[in-house]
Motif scaffolding. Structure first.
Motif, PDB file in Angstrom:
ATOM      1  N   THR A 199      47.670  -8.676   3.539  1.00  0.00           N
ATOM      2  CA  THR A 199      48.572  -7.929   4.421  1.00  0.00           C
ATOM      3  C   THR A 199      49.012  -8.753   5.120  1.00  0.00           C
ATOM      4  O   THR A 199      50.483  -8.770   5.039  1.00  0.00           O
ATOM      5  N   GLY A 200      48.870 -10.243   4.800  1.00  0.00           N
ATOM      6  CA  GLY A 200      49.814 -10.858   6.079  1.00  0.00           C
ATOM      7  C   GLY A 200      50.385 -11.693   5.577  1.00  0.00           C
ATOM      8  O   GLY A 200      51.329 -12.734   6.292  1.00  0.00           O
ATOM      9  N   SER A 201      50.553 -11.854   4.065  1.00  0.00           N
ATOM     10  CA  SER A 201      51.001 -12.930   3.061  1.00  0.00           C
ATOM     11  C   SER A 201      52.301 -11.675   2.519  1.00  0.00           C
ATOM     12  O   SER A 201      52.817 -12.326   1.964  1.00  0.00           O
ATOM     13  N   PHE A 202      52.738 -10.401   3.083  1.00  0.00           N
ATOM     14  CA  PHE A 202      53.158  -9.763   2.522  1.00  0.00           C
ATOM     15  C   PHE A 202      54.834 -10.662   2.418  1.00  0.00           C
ATOM     16  O   PHE A 202      55.280 -11.315   3.273  1.00  0.00           O
ATOM     17  N   ALA A 203      55.492 -10.610   1.375  1.00  0.00           N
ATOM     18  CA  ALA A 203      57.096 -11.178   0.452  1.00  0.00           C
ATOM     19  C   ALA A 203      57.856  -9.653   0.153  1.00  0.00           C
ATOM     20  O   ALA A 203      57.243  -9.187  -0.523  1.00  0.00           O
ATOM     21  N   ALA A 204      59.459  -9.975   0.560  1.00  0.00           N
ATOM     22  CA  ALA A 204      60.064  -9.633  -0.303  1.00  0.00           C
ATOM     23  C   ALA A 204      60.531 -10.341  -1.694  1.00  0.00           C
ATOM     24  O   ALA A 204      61.468 -11.615  -0.935  1.00  0.00           O
ATOM     25  N   MET A 205      59.949  -9.859  -2.459  1.00  0.00           N
ATOM     26  CA  MET A 205      60.388 -10.569  -3.931  1.00  0.00           C
ATOM     27  C   MET A 205      61.982 -10.133  -4.504  1.00  0.00           C
ATOM     28  O   MET A 205      61.933  -8.858  -4.723  1.00  0.00           O
ATOM     29  N   VAL A 206      62.743 -10.193  -4.234  1.00  0.00           N
ATOM     30  CA  VAL A 206      64.641  -9.706  -4.821  1.00  0.00           C
ATOM     31  C   VAL A 206      64.601 -10.548  -5.318  1.00  0.00           C
ATOM     32  O   VAL A 206      64.719 -12.062  -5.584  1.00  0.00           O
ATOM     33  N   THR A 207      66.096 -10.370  -6.264  1.00  0.00           N
ATOM     34  CA  THR A 207      66.849 -11.232  -7.268  1.00  0.00           C
ATOM     35  C   THR A 207      68.018 -10.796  -7.161  1.00  0.00           C
ATOM     36  O   THR A 207      68.518 -10.147  -5.847  1.00  0.00           O
ATOM     37  N   VAL A 208      69.436 -12.117  -6.994  1.00  0.00           N
ATOM     38  CA  VAL A 208      70.240 -12.411  -6.509  1.00  0.00           C
ATOM     39  C   VAL A 208      71.187 -13.306  -7.967  1.00  0.00           C
ATOM     40  O   VAL A 208      70.590 -13.845  -8.519  1.00  0.00           O
ATOM     41  N   GLY A 209      72.274 -12.396  -7.888  1.00  0.00           N
ATOM     42  CA  GLY A 209      73.074 -13.124  -9.202  1.00  0.00           C
ATOM     43  C   GLY A 209      73.232 -14.144  -9.146  1.00  0.00           C
ATOM     44  O   GLY A 209      73.374 -15.169  -8.539  1.00  0.00           O
ATOM     45  N   GLU A 210      74.105 -14.833 -10.428  1.00  0.00           N
ATOM     46  CA  GLU A 210      73.940 -16.296 -10.176  1.00  0.00           C
ATOM     47  C   GLU A 210      75.416 -15.948  -9.800  1.00  0.00           C
ATOM     48  O   GLU A 210      75.602 -17.861  -9.540  1.00  0.00           O
ATOM     49  N   SER A 211      76.044 -15.567  -9.678  1.00  0.00           N
ATOM     50  CA  SER A 211      77.597 -16.158  -9.206  1.00  0.00           C
ATOM     51  C   SER A 211      77.488 -16.212  -7.334  1.00  0.00           C
ATOM     52  O   SER A 211      78.236 -16.741  -7.124  1.00  0.00           O
ATOM     53  N   TYR A 212      75.833 -15.425  -6.532  1.00  0.00           N
ATOM     54  CA  TYR A 212      75.815 -16.140  -5.300  1.00  0.00           C
ATOM     55  C   TYR A 212      74.625 -16.449  -5.009  1.00  0.00           C
ATOM     56  O   TYR A 212      75.143 -17.429  -3.732  1.00  0.00           O
ATOM     57  N   ILE A 213      74.123 -17.407  -6.379  1.00  0.00           N
ATOM     58  CA  ILE A 213      73.051 -18.536  -5.577  1.00  0.00           C
ATOM     59  C   ILE A 213      73.152 -19.343  -5.433  1.00  0.00           C
ATOM     60  O   ILE A 213      71.987 -19.643  -4.943  1.00  0.00           O
ATOM     61  N   SER A 214      74.275 -19.966  -5.663  1.00  0.00           N
ATOM     62  CA  SER A 214      74.516 -21.543  -4.782  1.00  0.00           C
ATOM     63  C   SER A 214      74.629 -21.247  -3.906  1.00  0.00           C
ATOM     64  O   SER A 214      74.546 -22.221  -3.114  1.00  0.00           O
ATOM     65  N   ASP A 215      75.421 -20.032  -2.812  1.00  0.00           N
ATOM     66  CA  ASP A 215      75.183 -20.005  -1.257  1.00  0.00           C
ATOM     67  C   ASP A 215      73.812 -20.000  -0.982  1.00  0.00           C
ATOM     68  O   ASP A 215      73.861 -20.281  -0.080  1.00  0.00           O
ATOM     69  N   ALA A 263      60.106 -14.735   2.545  1.00  0.00           N
ATOM     70  CA  ALA A 263      58.618 -14.678   3.136  1.00  0.00           C
ATOM     71  C   ALA A 263      59.310 -13.963   4.640  1.00  0.00           C
ATOM     72  O   ALA A 263      59.854 -13.892   5.517  1.00  0.00           O
ATOM     73  N   ILE A 264      58.338 -12.814   4.943  1.00  0.00           N
ATOM     74  CA  ILE A 264      58.487 -11.758   6.158  1.00  0.00           C
ATOM     75  C   ILE A 264      57.779 -12.246   7.348  1.00  0.00           C
ATOM     76  O   ILE A 264      57.089 -12.183   7.455  1.00  0.00           O
ATOM     77  N   ASP A 265      58.344 -12.231   8.443  1.00  0.00           N
ATOM     78  CA  ASP A 265      57.503 -13.049   9.931  1.00  0.00           C
ATOM     79  C   ASP A 265      56.723 -12.193  10.528  1.00  0.00           C
ATOM     80  O   ASP A 265      55.930 -12.692  10.220  1.00  0.00           O
ATOM     81  N   ASP A 266      56.852 -11.120  10.294  1.00  0.00           N
ATOM     82  CA  ASP A 266      56.081 -10.332  11.107  1.00  0.00           C
ATOM     83  C   ASP A 266      55.367  -9.245  10.387  1.00  0.00           C
ATOM     84  O   ASP A 266      55.724  -8.097  10.985  1.00  0.00           O
ATOM     85  N   PRO A 267      54.897  -9.263   9.500  1.00  0.00           N
ATOM     86  CA  PRO A 267      54.214  -8.406   8.813  1.00  0.00           C
ATOM     87  C   PRO A 267      53.145  -7.345   9.496  1.00  0.00           C
ATOM     88  O   PRO A 267      52.197  -7.694  10.436  1.00  0.00           O
ATOM     89  N   ASP A 268      53.460  -6.019   8.948  1.00  0.00           N
ATOM     90  CA  ASP A 268      52.303  -5.413   9.928  1.00  0.00           C
ATOM     91  C   ASP A 268      52.132  -3.637   8.771  1.00  0.00           C
ATOM     92  O   ASP A 268      52.336  -4.199   7.175  1.00  0.00           O
ATOM     93  N   ASN A 269      50.939  -3.150   9.427  1.00  0.00           N
ATOM     94  CA  ASN A 269      50.627  -1.818   8.102  1.00  0.00           C
ATOM     95  C   ASN A 269      51.745  -0.809   8.072  1.00  0.00           C
ATOM     96  O   ASN A 269      51.556  -0.101   7.062  1.00  0.00           O
ATOM     97  N   ASP A 270      52.599  -1.051   8.210  1.00  0.00           N
ATOM     98  CA  ASP A 270      53.933   0.040   7.765  1.00  0.00           C
ATOM     99  C   ASP A 270      54.203  -0.949   6.000  1.00  0.00           C
ATOM    100  O   ASP A 270      54.562   0.472   5.703  1.00  0.00           O
ATOM    101  N   LEU A 271      54.331  -1.799   5.808  1.00  0.00           N
ATOM    102  CA  LEU A 271      54.758  -2.536   4.394  1.00  0.00           C
ATOM    103  C   LEU A 271      53.912  -2.154   3.545  1.00  0.00           C
ATOM    104  O   LEU A 271      52.325  -2.162   4.027  1.00  0.00           O
ATOM    105  N   LYS A 272      53.968  -2.071   2.065  1.00  0.00           N
ATOM    106  CA  LYS A 272      53.205  -1.381   1.399  1.00  0.00           C
ATOM    107  C   LYS A 272      53.137  -1.826  -0.121  1.00  0.00           C
ATOM    108  O   LYS A 272      54.475  -2.628  -0.355  1.00  0.00           O
ATOM    109  N   ALA A 273      52.182  -3.168   0.026  1.00  0.00           N
ATOM    110  CA  ALA A 273      52.604  -3.544  -1.368  1.00  0.00           C
ATOM    111  C   ALA A 273      53.444  -2.727  -2.841  1.00  0.00           C
ATOM    112  O   ALA A 273      52.786  -1.499  -2.831  1.00  0.00           O
ATOM    113  N   GLY A 274      54.480  -2.992  -3.064  1.00  0.00           N
ATOM    114  CA  GLY A 274      55.537  -2.246  -4.058  1.00  0.00           C
ATOM    115  C   GLY A 274      56.497  -1.630  -3.504  1.00  0.00           C
ATOM    116  O   GLY A 274      57.331  -0.485  -4.303  1.00  0.00           O
TER     117      GLY A 274
END
Length: 367
Positions: A199-215, A263-274
């Motif tokens: 649970t200490g390794s939670f991260a947000a896996m998100v998608t960014v559109g190709e027109s914005y990824i260069s920024d 990467a989430i700096d300070d994950p806690d028990n309120d976060l759940k995978a999915g």
């Protein structure tokens, strides 16, 4: 004669009163308009992205041999410590079942390379093929164990390479996210018997559109929110950007996106995978710009944008060029300086050169 003098006096008095009232009428017709100065704003470009919360450190426990659990001590959602006993194996029952019903493929694959001869392996394969064919119908072929022992093999129960563990223990600290073993049921080697997520390794896996990824750059800060943790905000930073793009289909539309790991700096028990995650990535594109309220800008029939400057008591037009549109104002890229005084509402002046009664605006700046 007296009446003529009185009439002339009254006419003169009326003309004087009308002349005296004229400036007051004109003054009332002049609109009162607030004046402001542009605001110097530090602009940060932010990119919105969506995805899910996922644990990056996940361990799956596999077994080389199918086993039967005597007791399973954990369930999905339990927090476990490293080396904690997750399940107790009924070794005797497991070996008995394997001796009686283990298929040829499992017997051969369950032994170490070189533990049996090629001839014995061929015999086991031939047995399975004959048993499943039409020639094997009605024949008493005996069990694979009997055939294997008749060929000089080592009985399964005595096979030193067929390891049956007494317990299954946790490989690390974490939360149990999947349990693939049940008491009294022979497990499968193709599936993990237990899956544990850190649970200490939670991260947000998100998608960014190709027109914005260069920024977007590795290290850019981000703010993560989500429906599963209402009212909470987590801070994080971009840790990885996928080297390739992919097609994402939503409904009837298809979009090209790039996967980004935050990467989430300070994950806690309120976060759940999915959990669904919404991220606002603050890019390193920062600059100072001048902004004015939308109502201060007008556009003529030639699509030229302009504002009215306050010069004395008159409104004077000045053409401008605009840039980024913000929530409460628009960027002015050309035509204004930070010390210029302009009308807060250009429509109040009516036209260029109109008289205006200037009033200092309640706010000098626009956000």
């Amino acid at each position: 004669m007296i009446f003529k003098r009185i009439a002339a006096l009254l006419l003169a008095a009326g003309s004087f009163g009308a002349a005296a009232a004229a400036p007051l009428v004109v003054l009332r017709a002049v609109p009162t308009v607030a004046c402001i100065t542009p605001r110097e704003t530090l602009y940060e470009k932010r990119i919105n992205a969506t995805g899910t919360i996922e644990a990056q450190n996940v361990r799956e426990v596999y077994l080389d041999t199918p086993v039967i659990a005597q007791a399973v001590n954990v369930s999905v959602g339990d927090y476990v410590r490293q080396d904690q006993v997750l399940a107790v194996i009924d070794a005797d029952t497991t070996k008995s079942v394997l001796e009686q019903s283990i298929p040829a493929s499992s017997l051969v694959s369950g032994m170490a390379a070189g533990a049996i001869s090629q001839e014995t392996a061929d015999l086991a394969g031939l047995y399975s093929a004959l048993q499943s064919s039409a020639f094997g119908t009605g024949l008493d072929l005996g069990s694979l164990q009997e055939v294997y022992e008749a060929a000089g093999g080592v009985p399964v129960g005595q096979n030193p390479y067929l390891y049956v563990p007494e317990t299954i223990t946790a490989p690390m600290d974490g939360v149990v996210t999947e349990v693939g073993i049940k008491s009294g049921v022979l497990s499968r080697t193709a599936k993990p018997v237990v899956t544990i997520s850190d649970t200490g390794s939670f991260a947000a896996m998100v998608t960014v559109g190709e027109s914005y990824i260069s920024d977007v750059k590795v290290g850019d800060p981000a703010v993560i929110t989500g429906t599963g943790f209402p009212g909470r905000e987590y801070t994080g930073h971009v840790r990885k950007i996928a080297p390739v793009a992919r097609k994402l289909t939503g409904g009837t539309a298809q979009e090209t996106v790039v996967d980004v790991e935050i990467a989430i700096d300070d994950p806690d028990n309120d976060l759940k995978a999915g959990f669904t995650a919404r991220a606002e990535i603050v890019t390193d594109t920062r600059r100072t710009m001048l902004t004015v309220p939308y109502e201060a800008v007008q556009q003529d029939e030639n699509n030229v944008e302009y504002v009215y400057m306050a010069e004395g008591s008159r409104a004077v037009r000045r053409d401008i060029q605009t840039g980024v549109e913000l929530l409460e104002g628009v960027e002015v890229t050309e035509g204004l300086g930070p010390a210029d005084v302009l009308l807060a509402d250009a429509s109040a002046a009516g036209k260029e050169g109109a008289l205006v009664n200037l009033q200092r605006g309640e706010r000098q700046d626009v956000l």
